[in-house]
Design a protein around this motif. Structure first.
Motif, PDB file in Angstrom:
ATOM      1  N   MET A   1       0.855  -1.186   0.000  1.00  0.00           N
ATOM      2  CA  MET A   1       0.000   0.000   0.000  1.00  0.00           C
ATOM      3  C   MET A   1       0.888   1.231   0.000  1.00  0.00           C
ATOM      4  N   SER A   2       0.629   2.144  -0.884  1.00  0.00           N
ATOM      5  CA  SER A   2       1.428   3.376  -1.004  1.00  0.00           C
ATOM      6  C   SER A   2       0.567   4.561  -0.676  1.00  0.00           C
ATOM      7  N   LEU A   3       1.171   5.540  -0.084  1.00  0.00           N
ATOM      8  CA  LEU A   3       0.456   6.744   0.336  1.00  0.00           C
ATOM      9  C   LEU A   3       1.266   7.951  -0.148  1.00  0.00           C
ATOM     10  N   ILE A   4       0.636   8.841  -0.904  1.00  0.00           N
ATOM     11  CA  ILE A   4       1.294  10.026  -1.458  1.00  0.00           C
ATOM     12  C   ILE A   4       0.896  11.221  -0.619  1.00  0.00           C
ATOM     13  N   LEU A   5       1.864  11.869  -0.055  1.00  0.00           N
ATOM     14  CA  LEU A   5       1.633  13.049   0.771  1.00  0.00           C
ATOM     15  C   LEU A   5       1.958  14.301  -0.043  1.00  0.00           C
ATOM     16  N   GLU A   6       1.068  15.248  -0.010  1.00  0.00           N
ATOM     17  CA  GLU A   6       1.275  16.527  -0.706  1.00  0.00           C
ATOM     18  C   GLU A   6       1.347  17.630   0.337  1.00  0.00           C
ATOM     19  N   SER A   7       2.459  18.334   0.375  1.00  0.00           N
ATOM     20  CA  SER A   7       2.639  19.417   1.336  1.00  0.00           C
ATOM     21  C   SER A   7       2.222  20.732   0.710  1.00  0.00           C
TER      22      SER A   7
ATOM     23  N   GLU B   1       5.757  16.670  10.835  1.00  0.00           N
ATOM     24  CA  GLU B   1       5.550  15.696  11.912  1.00  0.00           C
ATOM     25  C   GLU B   1       4.077  15.336  12.061  1.00  0.00           C
ATOM     26  N   ASP B   2       3.188  16.375  11.926  1.00  0.00           N
ATOM     27  CA  ASP B   2       1.738  16.094  12.012  1.00  0.00           C
ATOM     28  C   ASP B   2       1.290  15.191  10.871  1.00  0.00           C
ATOM     29  N   GLU B   3       1.815  15.483   9.668  1.00  0.00           N
ATOM     30  CA  GLU B   3       1.440  14.649   8.526  1.00  0.00           C
ATOM     31  C   GLU B   3       1.958  13.225   8.692  1.00  0.00           C
TER      32      GLU B   3
ATOM     33  N   LYS C   1       0.858   7.610   9.905  1.00  0.00           N
ATOM     34  CA  LYS C   1       1.010   6.419  10.732  1.00  0.00           C
ATOM     35  C   LYS C   1      -0.334   5.947  11.283  1.00  0.00           C
ATOM     36  N   LEU C   2      -1.148   6.938  11.744  1.00  0.00           N
ATOM     37  CA  LEU C   2      -2.479   6.584  12.253  1.00  0.00           C
ATOM     38  C   LEU C   2      -3.334   5.948  11.158  1.00  0.00           C
ATOM     39  N   PHE C   3      -3.217   6.520   9.955  1.00  0.00           N
ATOM     40  CA  PHE C   3      -3.991   5.977   8.835  1.00  0.00           C
ATOM     41  C   PHE C   3      -3.536   4.554   8.517  1.00  0.00           C
ATOM     42  N   ILE C   4      -2.207   4.347   8.522  1.00  0.00           N
ATOM     43  CA  ILE C   4      -1.670   3.012   8.238  1.00  0.00           C
ATOM     44  C   ILE C   4      -2.116   2.019   9.305  1.00  0.00           C
ATOM     45  N   CYS C   5      -2.069   2.441  10.586  1.00  0.00           N
ATOM     46  CA  CYS C   5      -2.523   1.560  11.679  1.00  0.00           C
ATOM     47  C   CYS C   5      -3.998   1.215  11.530  1.00  0.00           C
ATOM     48  N   ALA C   6      -4.796   2.256  11.169  1.00  0.00           N
ATOM     49  CA  ALA C   6      -6.229   2.003  10.994  1.00  0.00           C
ATOM     50  C   ALA C   6      -6.484   1.013   9.861  1.00  0.00           C
ATOM     51  N   ARG C   7      -5.736   1.225   8.738  1.00  0.00           N
ATOM     52  CA  ARG C   7      -5.899   0.287   7.628  1.00  0.00           C
ATOM     53  C   ARG C   7      -5.451  -1.118   8.010  1.00  0.00           C
ATOM     54  N   LYS C   8      -4.368  -1.191   8.811  1.00  0.00           N
ATOM     55  CA  LYS C   8      -3.882  -2.501   9.248  1.00  0.00           C
ATOM     56  C   LYS C   8      -4.910  -3.193  10.144  1.00  0.00           C
TER      57      LYS C   8
END
Length: 206
Positions: A1-7, A47-49, A54-61
């Motif tokens: 699973m890949s997650l793209i972050l846009e700042s 850091e917030d992102e 991490k929270l999103f990954i844990c939730a998906r897990k």
């Protein structure tokens, strides 16, 4: 699973020093403080992102683990249902075979009962004929004994007495034989009726 972050900002934009068109100048302390503050804000945002990621990954897990557990549970339930279905199918087949066997046994019993009833009727008919014949013979003997006094004469009396004694002896023997035959037939009828009653009791038993 890949997650793209846009700042919403660029590090290069923060640390880049504006160039003067005429000459190169050193950044002033105020500008450096502003850039430092911007860098700190950028760091906090990153850091917030990262934390949200991490929270999103844990939730998906956790969601994946939950779905996996549900899938395993459903698979186990399906296996139990299939096993129960096979067991019920085998029981149905056994019940059908037992029902077929009971039908065949009942048919055999019905045929046997019909044979017994036929034999009993034949035996009863034979007994009735023998009894009627015996009663007729007995009646004839009684009539003959009644007429003896009218047949005898003084001259023929000794011979008639001897003949009567012989006839009486033969009649008694014949009567004894008939009684024995009748006793045997009655015993056979009683045995047949007892067997019929036993068969009826067996048929009515649950």
């Amino acid at each position: 699973m890949s997650l793209i972050l846009e700042s919403s900002f660029s590090i290069e934009d923060i640390i880049k020093t504006p160039k003067s068109p005429g000459k190169r100048t050193e950044p002033r302390p105020v500008e450096l403080l502003i850039k430092l503050r911007n860098l700190q804000q950028a760091k906090k945002s990153l850091e917030d992102e990262v934390k949200e990621t991490k929270l999103f990954i844990c939730a998906r897990k956790e969601e994946e683990d939950t779905l996996t557990a549900e899938a395993l549970q459903l698979e186990g339930t399906l296996n139990e249902k299939e096993e129960l279905n096979r067991s019920m199918q085998l029981k149905c087949e056994d019940i059908q075979l037992e029902a077929q066997r009971q039908l065949e046994q009942n048919h055999q019993k019905e045929e046997l009962v019909k044979q017994y009833c036929f034999q009993i009727q034949e035996t009863k008919l034979k007994h009735r004929k023998i009894r009627m014949k015996f009663e007729n013979q007995l009646q004839q003997l009684t009539e003959q004994h009644k007429n003896l006094s009218t047949v005898f004469t003084p001259e023929r009396l000794p011979a008639e007495i001897q003949s009567a004694e012989y006839t009486t002896e033969q009649l008694l023997k014949a009567e004894q034989q008939k009684r024995e035959q009748l006793t045997k037939l009655l015993d056979g009828l009683s045995h047949t009726q007892h067997a019929e009653m036993h068969m009826d009791t067996y048929e009515k038993a649950p």
